[in-house]
Design a protein around this motif. Structure first.
Motif, mmCIF file in Angstrom:
data_model
loop_
_atom_site.group_PDB
_atom_site.id
_atom_site.type_symbol
_atom_site.label_atom_id
_atom_site.label_comp_id
_atom_site.label_asym_id
_atom_site.label_seq_id
_atom_site.Cartn_x
_atom_site.Cartn_y
_atom_site.Cartn_z
ATOM 1 N N ASP A 186 -0.205 8.946 -5.517
ATOM 2 C CA ASP A 186 0.147 9.611 -4.256
ATOM 3 C C ASP A 186 1.597 9.333 -3.873
ATOM 4 N N ALA A 187 2.068 8.111 -4.142
ATOM 5 C CA ALA A 187 3.437 7.729 -3.807
ATOM 6 C C ALA A 187 4.454 8.261 -4.823
ATOM 7 N N ASN A 188 3.955 8.701 -5.995
ATOM 8 C CA ASN A 188 4.815 9.177 -7.085
ATOM 9 C C ASN A 188 4.236 10.437 -7.705
ATOM 10 N N PRO A 189 4.263 11.570 -7.016
ATOM 11 C CA PRO A 189 3.652 12.789 -7.556
ATOM 12 C C PRO A 189 4.178 13.188 -8.932
ATOM 13 N N LYS A 190 5.430 12.843 -9.252
ATOM 14 C CA LYS A 190 6.023 13.199 -10.561
ATOM 15 C C LYS A 190 5.290 12.556 -11.724
ATOM 16 N N ASN B 56 7.545 3.858 -7.645
ATOM 17 C CA ASN B 56 7.403 3.278 -6.311
ATOM 18 C C ASN B 56 5.991 2.730 -6.167
ATOM 19 N N MET B 57 5.889 1.424 -5.954
ATOM 20 C CA MET B 57 4.596 0.756 -5.820
ATOM 21 C C MET B 57 4.387 0.404 -4.355
ATOM 22 N N PRO B 58 3.413 1.042 -3.682
ATOM 23 C CA PRO B 58 3.151 0.695 -2.284
ATOM 24 C C PRO B 58 2.757 -0.776 -2.171
ATOM 25 N N GLU B 59 3.228 -1.427 -1.127
ATOM 26 C CA GLU B 59 2.881 -2.834 -0.898
ATOM 27 C C GLU B 59 1.618 -2.903 -0.050
ATOM 28 N N PHE B 60 0.612 -3.587 -0.580
ATOM 29 C CA PHE B 60 -0.652 -3.778 0.112
ATOM 30 C C PHE B 60 -0.912 -5.269 0.220
ATOM 31 N N PRO B 61 -0.740 -5.852 1.400
ATOM 32 C CA PRO B 61 -0.851 -7.308 1.530
ATOM 33 C C PRO B 61 -2.249 -7.871 1.292
ATOM 34 N N VAL C 289 1.205 -5.489 -11.166
ATOM 35 C CA VAL C 289 1.724 -5.689 -9.812
ATOM 36 C C VAL C 289 0.639 -6.181 -8.853
ATOM 37 N N TYR C 290 -0.544 -5.562 -8.916
ATOM 38 C CA TYR C 290 -1.596 -5.863 -7.937
ATOM 39 C C TYR C 290 -2.691 -6.778 -8.468
ATOM 40 N N GLY C 291 -2.816 -6.886 -9.795
ATOM 41 C CA GLY C 291 -3.921 -7.650 -10.363
ATOM 42 C C GLY C 291 -5.226 -6.876 -10.283
ATOM 43 N N SER C 292 -5.122 -5.576 -10.050
ATOM 44 C CA SER C 292 -6.300 -4.724 -9.884
ATOM 45 C C SER C 292 -5.895 -3.279 -10.138
ATOM 46 N N THR C 293 -6.861 -2.492 -10.588
ATOM 47 C CA THR C 293 -6.618 -1.054 -10.693
ATOM 48 C C THR C 293 -7.514 -0.282 -9.736
ATOM 49 N N SER C 294 -8.505 -0.940 -9.211
ATOM 50 C CA SER C 294 -9.507 -0.309 -8.349
ATOM 51 C C SER C 294 -8.870 0.286 -7.091
ATOM 52 N N GLY C 295 -8.763 1.604 -7.056
ATOM 53 C CA GLY C 295 -8.197 2.299 -5.909
ATOM 54 C C GLY C 295 -6.676 2.307 -5.870
ATOM 55 N N MET C 296 -6.043 1.486 -6.684
ATOM 56 C CA MET C 296 -4.585 1.372 -6.663
ATOM 57 C C MET C 296 -3.906 2.509 -7.421
ATOM 58 N N VAL C 297 -4.498 2.925 -8.539
ATOM 59 C CA VAL C 297 -3.892 3.992 -9.349
ATOM 60 C C VAL C 297 -3.706 5.247 -8.501
ATOM 61 N N ASN D 34 5.374 0.248 3.033
ATOM 62 C CA ASN D 34 6.528 -0.287 2.309
ATOM 63 C C ASN D 34 6.342 -0.039 0.822
ATOM 64 N N LEU D 35 7.441 0.255 0.138
ATOM 65 C CA LEU D 35 7.402 0.513 -1.293
ATOM 66 C C LEU D 35 8.326 -0.464 -2.016
ATOM 67 N N MET D 36 7.877 -0.934 -3.163
ATOM 68 C CA MET D 36 8.777 -1.690 -4.031
ATOM 69 C C MET D 36 8.955 -0.871 -5.301
ATOM 70 N N LYS D 37 10.143 -0.919 -5.859
ATOM 71 C CA LYS D 37 10.438 -0.158 -7.077
ATOM 72 C C LYS D 37 10.216 -1.055 -8.294
ATOM 73 N N VAL D 38 9.503 -0.504 -9.283
ATOM 74 C CA VAL D 38 9.223 -1.211 -10.524
ATOM 75 C C VAL D 38 9.663 -0.308 -11.666
ATOM 76 N N LEU D 39 10.287 -0.892 -12.670
ATOM 77 C CA LEU D 39 10.666 -0.139 -13.866
ATOM 78 C C LEU D 39 9.604 -0.340 -14.931
ATOM 79 N N SER D 40 9.178 0.762 -15.547
ATOM 80 C CA SER D 40 8.167 0.660 -16.597
ATOM 81 C C SER D 40 8.745 -0.019 -17.824
ATOM 82 N N GLN D 41 7.885 -0.775 -18.494
ATOM 83 C CA GLN D 41 8.244 -1.422 -19.742
ATOM 84 C C GLN D 41 7.637 -0.613 -20.880
ATOM 85 N N GLN D 42 8.006 -0.943 -22.102
ATOM 86 C CA GLN D 42 7.489 -0.211 -23.257
ATOM 87 C C GLN D 42 5.972 -0.264 -23.279
#
Length: 73
Positions: free
Chosen positions: A36-40, A55-60, A23-31, A4-12
Protein backbone atom coordinates in the motif's frame (compact mmCIF):
# COMPACT_ATOMS: atom_id res chain seq x y z
CA UNK A 1 -1.95 11.91 11.04
CA UNK A 2 0.18 9.95 8.55
CA UNK A 3 2.29 6.87 9.17
CA UNK A 4 6.04 7.40 9.52
CA UNK A 5 8.08 5.74 6.78
CA UNK A 6 11.65 4.53 6.78
CA UNK A 7 13.47 3.93 3.51
CA UNK A 8 15.16 0.56 2.96
CA UNK A 9 17.26 -0.47 -0.03
CA UNK A 10 16.71 -3.98 -1.34
CA UNK A 11 19.62 -6.38 -1.27
CA UNK A 12 20.35 -9.09 -3.82
CA UNK A 13 17.55 -11.66 -3.87
CA UNK A 14 15.12 -9.61 -1.75
CA UNK A 15 11.37 -9.90 -2.14
CA UNK A 16 8.78 -7.79 -0.35
CA UNK A 17 8.30 -10.72 2.04
CA UNK A 18 12.01 -10.92 2.93
CA UNK A 19 12.16 -7.17 3.47
CA UNK A 20 9.19 -7.39 5.84
CA UNK A 21 10.80 -10.28 7.71
CA UNK A 22 14.12 -8.42 8.02
CA UNK A 23 12.57 -5.11 9.12
CA UNK A 24 9.58 -6.27 11.18
CA UNK A 25 10.42 -9.87 12.07
CA UNK A 26 7.03 -10.79 10.63
CA UNK A 27 5.20 -10.96 7.33
CA UNK A 28 1.70 -11.35 8.76
CA UNK A 29 -0.25 -8.33 7.50
CA UNK A 30 2.95 -6.39 6.83
CA UNK A 31 3.36 -7.26 3.14
CA UNK A 32 -0.01 -5.69 2.32
CA UNK A 33 0.86 -2.51 4.23
CA UNK A 34 4.22 -2.22 2.48
CA UNK A 35 2.55 -2.71 -0.91
CA UNK A 36 0.00 0.00 0.00
CA UNK A 37 2.88 2.37 0.80
CA UNK A 38 4.70 1.40 -2.44
CA UNK A 39 2.19 0.83 -5.27
CA UNK A 40 5.07 0.59 -7.82
CA UNK A 41 6.23 -2.68 -6.23
CA UNK A 42 3.18 -4.51 -7.59
CA UNK A 43 4.56 -3.99 -11.11
CA UNK A 44 8.12 -5.12 -10.33
CA UNK A 45 9.54 -8.63 -10.55
CA UNK A 46 9.16 -10.83 -7.46
CA UNK A 47 12.92 -10.55 -6.87
CA UNK A 48 13.35 -6.82 -6.45
CA UNK A 49 16.14 -5.17 -8.43
CA UNK A 50 19.21 -4.57 -6.27
CA UNK A 51 19.07 -1.16 -4.59
CA UNK A 52 15.31 -0.62 -5.00
CA UNK A 53 14.16 1.98 -2.47
CA UNK A 54 11.20 0.68 -0.46
CA UNK A 55 9.22 2.82 1.99
CA UNK A 56 8.61 0.71 5.10
CA UNK A 57 5.84 2.03 7.36
CA UNK A 58 6.90 2.19 11.01
CA UNK A 59 4.67 0.17 13.31
CA UNK A 60 5.77 0.40 16.95
CA UNK A 61 3.66 -2.56 18.15
CA UNK A 62 4.84 -5.21 15.68
CA UNK A 63 5.99 -8.37 17.48
CA UNK A 64 8.27 -10.86 15.69
CA UNK A 65 6.61 -14.18 14.82
CA UNK A 66 9.53 -16.19 16.19
CA UNK A 67 12.62 -15.22 18.12
CA UNK A 68 15.36 -14.14 15.77
CA UNK A 69 18.64 -15.98 16.05
CA UNK A 70 21.86 -14.36 14.95
CA UNK A 71 24.38 -16.92 13.74
CA UNK A 72 27.38 -14.78 14.59
CA UNK A 73 26.73 -13.36 18.06
Amino acid sequence: RGVNLMKVLSQQGDTVDTLCWRVYGSTSGMVEKVLDANPKLAFMPVLLPLGTTVNMPEFPNVKPETPQVQLWD
